[in-house]
Design a protein around this motif. Structure first.
Motif, PDB file in Angstrom:
ATOM      1  N   SER A 219      19.100 -18.904  18.210  1.00 15.27           N
ATOM      2  CA  SER A 219      20.245 -19.525  17.539  1.00 15.27           C
ATOM      3  C   SER A 219      21.380 -19.759  18.527  1.00 15.27           C
ATOM      4  O   SER A 219      21.565 -18.992  19.474  1.00 15.27           O
ATOM      5  CB  SER A 219      20.749 -18.635  16.399  1.00 15.27           C
ATOM      6  OG  SER A 219      19.750 -18.452  15.416  1.00 15.27           O
ATOM      7  N   ILE A 220      22.148 -20.825  18.264  1.00 17.27           N
ATOM      8  CA  ILE A 220      23.300 -21.182  19.078  1.00 17.27           C
ATOM      9  C   ILE A 220      24.503 -21.320  18.150  1.00 17.27           C
ATOM     10  O   ILE A 220      24.474 -22.124  17.213  1.00 17.27           O
ATOM     11  CB  ILE A 220      23.093 -22.515  19.809  1.00 17.27           C
ATOM     12  CG1 ILE A 220      21.772 -22.515  20.581  1.00 17.27           C
ATOM     13  CG2 ILE A 220      24.255 -22.821  20.747  1.00 17.27           C
ATOM     14  CD1 ILE A 220      21.220 -23.902  20.814  1.00 17.27           C
ATOM     15  N   PHE A 221      25.538 -20.550  18.423  1.00 20.25           N
ATOM     16  CA  PHE A 221      26.768 -20.623  17.641  1.00 20.25           C
ATOM     17  C   PHE A 221      27.889 -21.118  18.545  1.00 20.25           C
ATOM     18  O   PHE A 221      28.095 -20.585  19.635  1.00 20.25           O
ATOM     19  CB  PHE A 221      27.149 -19.250  17.083  1.00 20.25           C
ATOM     20  CG  PHE A 221      26.147 -18.684  16.111  1.00 20.25           C
ATOM     21  CD1 PHE A 221      26.279 -18.900  14.747  1.00 20.25           C
ATOM     22  CD2 PHE A 221      25.067 -17.938  16.569  1.00 20.25           C
ATOM     23  CE1 PHE A 221      25.362 -18.384  13.851  1.00 20.25           C
ATOM     24  CE2 PHE A 221      24.134 -17.415  15.680  1.00 20.25           C
ATOM     25  CZ  PHE A 221      24.282 -17.641  14.318  1.00 20.25           C
ATOM     26  N   ILE A 222      28.606 -22.150  18.101  1.00 22.60           N
ATOM     27  CA  ILE A 222      29.774 -22.656  18.815  1.00 22.60           C
ATOM     28  C   ILE A 222      30.937 -22.666  17.832  1.00 22.60           C
ATOM     29  O   ILE A 222      30.855 -23.333  16.792  1.00 22.60           O
ATOM     30  CB  ILE A 222      29.519 -24.059  19.388  1.00 22.60           C
ATOM     31  CG1 ILE A 222      28.362 -24.020  20.396  1.00 22.60           C
ATOM     32  CG2 ILE A 222      30.784 -24.597  20.068  1.00 22.60           C
ATOM     33  CD1 ILE A 222      27.976 -25.369  20.965  1.00 22.60           C
ATOM     34  N   ASN A 223      31.972 -21.918  18.151  1.00 20.46           N
ATOM     35  CA  ASN A 223      33.118 -21.779  17.245  1.00 20.46           C
ATOM     36  C   ASN A 223      32.680 -21.363  15.843  1.00 20.46           C
ATOM     37  O   ASN A 223      33.213 -21.851  14.840  1.00 20.46           O
ATOM     38  CB  ASN A 223      33.931 -23.073  17.182  1.00 20.46           C
ATOM     39  CG  ASN A 223      34.990 -23.133  18.259  1.00 20.46           C
ATOM     40  OD1 ASN A 223      35.221 -22.162  18.976  1.00 20.46           O
ATOM     41  ND2 ASN A 223      35.641 -24.274  18.382  1.00 20.46           N
ATOM     42  N   GLY A 224      31.697 -20.481  15.784  1.00 19.78           N
ATOM     43  CA  GLY A 224      31.246 -19.951  14.506  1.00 19.78           C
ATOM     44  C   GLY A 224      30.249 -20.817  13.768  1.00 19.78           C
ATOM     45  O   GLY A 224      29.737 -20.413  12.723  1.00 19.78           O
ATOM     46  N   THR A 225      29.961 -22.011  14.281  1.00 19.31           N
ATOM     47  CA  THR A 225      29.010 -22.914  13.636  1.00 19.31           C
ATOM     48  C   THR A 225      27.631 -22.750  14.251  1.00 19.31           C
ATOM     49  O   THR A 225      27.479 -22.812  15.471  1.00 19.31           O
ATOM     50  CB  THR A 225      29.458 -24.387  13.794  1.00 19.31           C
ATOM     51  OG1 THR A 225      30.725 -24.558  13.166  1.00 19.31           O
ATOM     52  CG2 THR A 225      28.451 -25.333  13.164  1.00 19.31           C
ATOM     53  N   ASN A 226      26.628 -22.541  13.403  1.00 20.86           N
ATOM     54  CA  ASN A 226      25.252 -22.432  13.879  1.00 20.86           C
ATOM     55  C   ASN A 226      24.703 -23.843  14.071  1.00 20.86           C
ATOM     56  O   ASN A 226      24.220 -24.468  13.124  1.00 20.86           O
ATOM     57  CB  ASN A 226      24.397 -21.652  12.882  1.00 20.86           C
ATOM     58  CG  ASN A 226      22.992 -21.362  13.418  1.00 20.86           C
ATOM     59  OD1 ASN A 226      22.570 -21.942  14.420  1.00 20.86           O
ATOM     60  ND2 ASN A 226      22.278 -20.477  12.754  1.00 20.86           N
ATOM     61  N   VAL A 227      24.791 -24.346  15.301  1.00 16.22           N
ATOM     62  CA  VAL A 227      24.374 -25.727  15.552  1.00 16.22           C
ATOM     63  C   VAL A 227      22.859 -25.873  15.507  1.00 16.22           C
ATOM     64  O   VAL A 227      22.345 -26.991  15.397  1.00 16.22           O
ATOM     65  CB  VAL A 227      24.924 -26.237  16.913  1.00 16.22           C
ATOM     66  CG1 VAL A 227      26.449 -26.227  16.905  1.00 16.22           C
ATOM     67  CG2 VAL A 227      24.389 -25.416  18.077  1.00 16.22           C
ATOM     68  N   SER A 228      22.137 -24.767  15.567  1.00 17.74           N
ATOM     69  CA  SER A 228      20.676 -24.816  15.515  1.00 17.74           C
ATOM     70  C   SER A 228      20.187 -25.354  14.181  1.00 17.74           C
ATOM     71  O   SER A 228      19.044 -25.811  14.066  1.00 17.74           O
ATOM     72  CB  SER A 228      20.089 -23.416  15.739  1.00 17.74           C
ATOM     73  OG  SER A 228      20.705 -22.763  16.814  1.00 17.74           O
ATOM     74  N   ARG A 229      21.011 -25.287  13.150  1.00 13.35           N
ATOM     75  CA  ARG A 229      20.601 -25.690  11.805  1.00 13.35           C
ATOM     76  C   ARG A 229      21.081 -27.085  11.414  1.00 13.35           C
ATOM     77  O   ARG A 229      20.867 -27.519  10.291  1.00 13.35           O
ATOM     78  CB  ARG A 229      21.125 -24.669  10.788  1.00 13.35           C
ATOM     79  CG  ARG A 229      20.526 -23.281  10.975  1.00 13.35           C
ATOM     80  CD  ARG A 229      21.037 -22.317   9.925  1.00 13.35           C
ATOM     81  NE  ARG A 229      20.426 -20.996  10.074  1.00 13.35           N
ATOM     82  CZ  ARG A 229      20.731 -19.946   9.312  1.00 13.35           C
ATOM     83  NH1 ARG A 229      21.633 -20.071   8.355  1.00 13.35           N
ATOM     84  NH2 ARG A 229      20.129 -18.792   9.506  1.00 13.35           N
TER      85      ARG A 229
END
Length: 216
Positions: A57-67
């Motif tokens: 999983s990748i989180f940027i500024n709290g957003t899970n961009v993987s989804r």
């Protein structure tokens, strides 16, 4: 601000990333170093959502961009992530300020607001008088500073740089490296930089060492 959990990536039978866990905080200037083939650029592309991991999983500024689906991911990338490459990738038919404004146009910013922001950034970088020059009229160092300005136009959460000073001479290289820290100090900008430049790696806030697809 950026959090990677269990990132893996293979190309055919070759596993390039072998379970990467990494956290980067806002305002950090982080370098990623290691031998060729260690997985540095692949990791940077995955952080930048240009490539997808096989797992993790990748989180940027709290957003899970993987989804995210591709449409939402493209919009997120444009407004949250800036890119600087070894060879500036400026469009030759546009002048400096037009190149800088392109990501703002894609984000739906008005021409006036995009022009005002681009002018402000160029002024900060001491390149305002070069605004109407096309890339073939700029020095190597000026081209790369314009590329950094383009990466900044949408106020991204992070700027990802892949060997950003690899094609520059010593003076321009030192000026570009100083620019990264000026932007961090002035605006709290976060940088993640893949580099073979030992001098740059020494002055970053933190150096991440990679070998054989893993963080050491």
């Amino acid at each position: 601000m950026i959090k990677l959990e269990g990132i893996t990536k293979s190309f055919g039978s070759l596993q390039v990333l072998k379970g990467i866990d990494l956290e980067i905080t806002k305002g950090e200037v982080v370098s990623i170093v290691g031998p060729s083939g260690a997985g540095k650029t692949t990791l940077l592309q995955i952080i930048g959502t240009l490539d997808e991991p096989d797992a993790g999983s990748i989180f940027i500024n709290g957003t899970n961009v993987s989804r995210m689906n591709q449409k939402n991911l493209s919009a997120f990338r444009n407004t949250h992530i800036g890119f600087v490459f070894q060879f500036h990738q400026l469009l030759p038919e546009f002048n400096a300020i037009e190149n800088i404004m392109i990501p703002a146009y894609i984000a739906g910013t008005s021409t006036k607001d995009a022009l005002d922001k681009a002018t402000e950034i160029l002024d900060f970088m001491g390149l305002k008088e070069r605004a109407l020059h096309k890339p073939n009229e700029l020095s190597g160092g000026e081209k790369q500073r314009v590329a950094v300005a383009r990466a900044l136009i949408n106020n991204p959460a992070v700027i990802l740089a892949d060997e950003p000073s690899g094609s520059l001479d010593t003076r321009n290289k030192d000026e570009l490296h100083q620019l990264f820290f000026d932007l961090r100090n002035q605006f709290g900008q976060t940088f993640v930089i893949v580099t073979h430049d030992e001098g740059l790696a020494r002055i970053t806030d933190r150096t991440v060492h990679m070998i054989d697809g893993m963080i050491q």
